[in-house]
Design a protein around this motif. Sequence first.
Motif, PDB file in Angstrom:
ATOM      1  N   ASN A  82       0.816  -1.213   0.000  1.00 49.72           N
ATOM      2  CA  ASN A  82       0.000   0.000   0.000  1.00 49.72           C
ATOM      3  C   ASN A  82       0.848   1.260   0.000  1.00 49.72           C
ATOM      4  O   ASN A  82       0.387   2.322   0.419  1.00 49.72           O
ATOM      5  N   ARG A  83       2.064   1.160  -0.482  1.00 45.55           N
ATOM      6  CA  ARG A  83       2.963   2.327  -0.498  1.00 45.55           C
ATOM      7  C   ARG A  83       2.402   3.473  -1.325  1.00 45.55           C
ATOM      8  O   ARG A  83       2.784   4.618  -1.133  1.00 45.55           O
ATOM      9  N   ASP A  84       1.484   3.181  -2.233  1.00 48.43           N
ATOM     10  CA  ASP A  84       0.896   4.249  -3.038  1.00 48.43           C
ATOM     11  C   ASP A  84      -0.011   5.158  -2.203  1.00 48.43           C
ATOM     12  O   ASP A  84      -0.226   6.317  -2.567  1.00 48.43           O
ATOM     13  N   ILE A  85      -0.514   4.658  -1.063  1.00 48.21           N
ATOM     14  CA  ILE A  85      -1.385   5.493  -0.230  1.00 48.21           C
ATOM     15  C   ILE A  85      -0.850   5.698   1.187  1.00 48.21           C
ATOM     16  O   ILE A  85      -1.324   6.579   1.885  1.00 48.21           O
ATOM     17  N   ILE A  86       0.142   4.896   1.594  1.00 52.76           N
ATOM     18  CA  ILE A  86       0.724   5.054   2.935  1.00 52.76           C
ATOM     19  C   ILE A  86       2.164   5.537   2.796  1.00 52.76           C
ATOM     20  O   ILE A  86       2.984   4.862   2.186  1.00 52.76           O
ATOM     21  N   LYS A  87       2.450   6.693   3.352  1.00 55.30           N
ATOM     22  CA  LYS A  87       3.810   7.239   3.288  1.00 55.30           C
ATOM     23  C   LYS A  87       4.626   6.880   4.528  1.00 55.30           C
ATOM     24  O   LYS A  87       5.842   6.836   4.492  1.00 55.30           O
ATOM     25  N   ASP A  88       3.937   6.645   5.644  1.00 60.35           N
ATOM     26  CA  ASP A  88       4.579   6.355   6.919  1.00 60.35           C
ATOM     27  C   ASP A  88       3.744   5.255   7.578  1.00 60.35           C
ATOM     28  O   ASP A  88       2.540   5.429   7.759  1.00 60.35           O
ATOM     29  N   PRO A  89       4.343   4.113   7.933  1.00 58.17           N
ATOM     30  CA  PRO A  89       3.546   3.020   8.490  1.00 58.17           C
ATOM     31  C   PRO A  89       2.889   3.348   9.830  1.00 58.17           C
ATOM     32  O   PRO A  89       1.967   2.654  10.245  1.00 58.17           O
ATOM     33  N   ASP A  90       3.323   4.401  10.489  1.00 53.50           N
ATOM     34  CA  ASP A  90       2.698   4.812  11.746  1.00 53.50           C
ATOM     35  C   ASP A  90       1.428   5.624  11.524  1.00 53.50           C
ATOM     36  O   ASP A  90       0.668   5.840  12.463  1.00 53.50           O
ATOM     37  N   ILE A  92      -1.911   5.918   9.390  1.00 51.89           N
ATOM     38  CA  ILE A  92      -2.964   5.548   8.452  1.00 51.89           C
ATOM     39  C   ILE A  92      -4.214   6.294   8.883  1.00 51.89           C
ATOM     40  O   ILE A  92      -4.341   6.715  10.037  1.00 51.89           O
ATOM     41  N   TYR A  93      -5.141   6.487   7.932  1.00 50.96           N
ATOM     42  CA  TYR A  93      -6.265   7.375   8.172  1.00 50.96           C
ATOM     43  C   TYR A  93      -7.587   6.722   7.798  1.00 50.96           C
ATOM     44  O   TYR A  93      -7.626   5.864   6.903  1.00 50.96           O
ATOM     45  N   PRO A  94      -8.677   7.138   8.448  1.00 52.15           N
ATOM     46  CA  PRO A  94     -10.000   6.640   8.067  1.00 52.15           C
ATOM     47  C   PRO A  94     -10.258   6.903   6.584  1.00 52.15           C
ATOM     48  O   PRO A  94      -9.860   7.930   6.033  1.00 52.15           O
ATOM     49  N   GLY A  95     -10.892   5.951   5.951  1.00 48.28           N
ATOM     50  CA  GLY A  95     -11.224   6.092   4.532  1.00 48.28           C
ATOM     51  C   GLY A  95     -10.195   5.507   3.589  1.00 48.28           C
ATOM     52  O   GLY A  95     -10.470   5.342   2.405  1.00 48.28           O
ATOM     53  N   GLN A  96      -9.007   5.203   4.083  1.00 45.28           N
ATOM     54  CA  GLN A  96      -8.018   4.552   3.223  1.00 45.28           C
ATOM     55  C   GLN A  96      -8.439   3.096   3.033  1.00 45.28           C
ATOM     56  O   GLN A  96      -8.748   2.402   3.994  1.00 45.28           O
TER      57      GLN A  96
END
Length: 83
Positions: free
Chosen positions: A28-36, A38-42
């Motif tokens: 999911n690197r295309d939508i997650i820049k930092d593994p710490d 993550i956001y609602p809706g992803q």
Amino acid sequence: KGDTLWDISGSGSAYSDNMQWPLLFKYNRDIIKDPDLIYPGQNLKIQKNVTEDEVKRARKAASDTPPYQPHTTPRETLPLDYF
């Protein structure tokens, strides 16, 4: 809200193993820049067809990851080269 890659990875709908959270980050690197962070809706992809080598590397990366340090913006340099 409140989910983590650790928790999602440990669920039965993902890998049933919290230590495989780096796989979620990898795929999911295309939508997650930092593994710490993550956001609602992803909408995360859960890659089920992974090799034993990928699982080993993910578990090693998880165990080598430094303890969580609170932050609200993505880090420019991550603590490990996850993949």
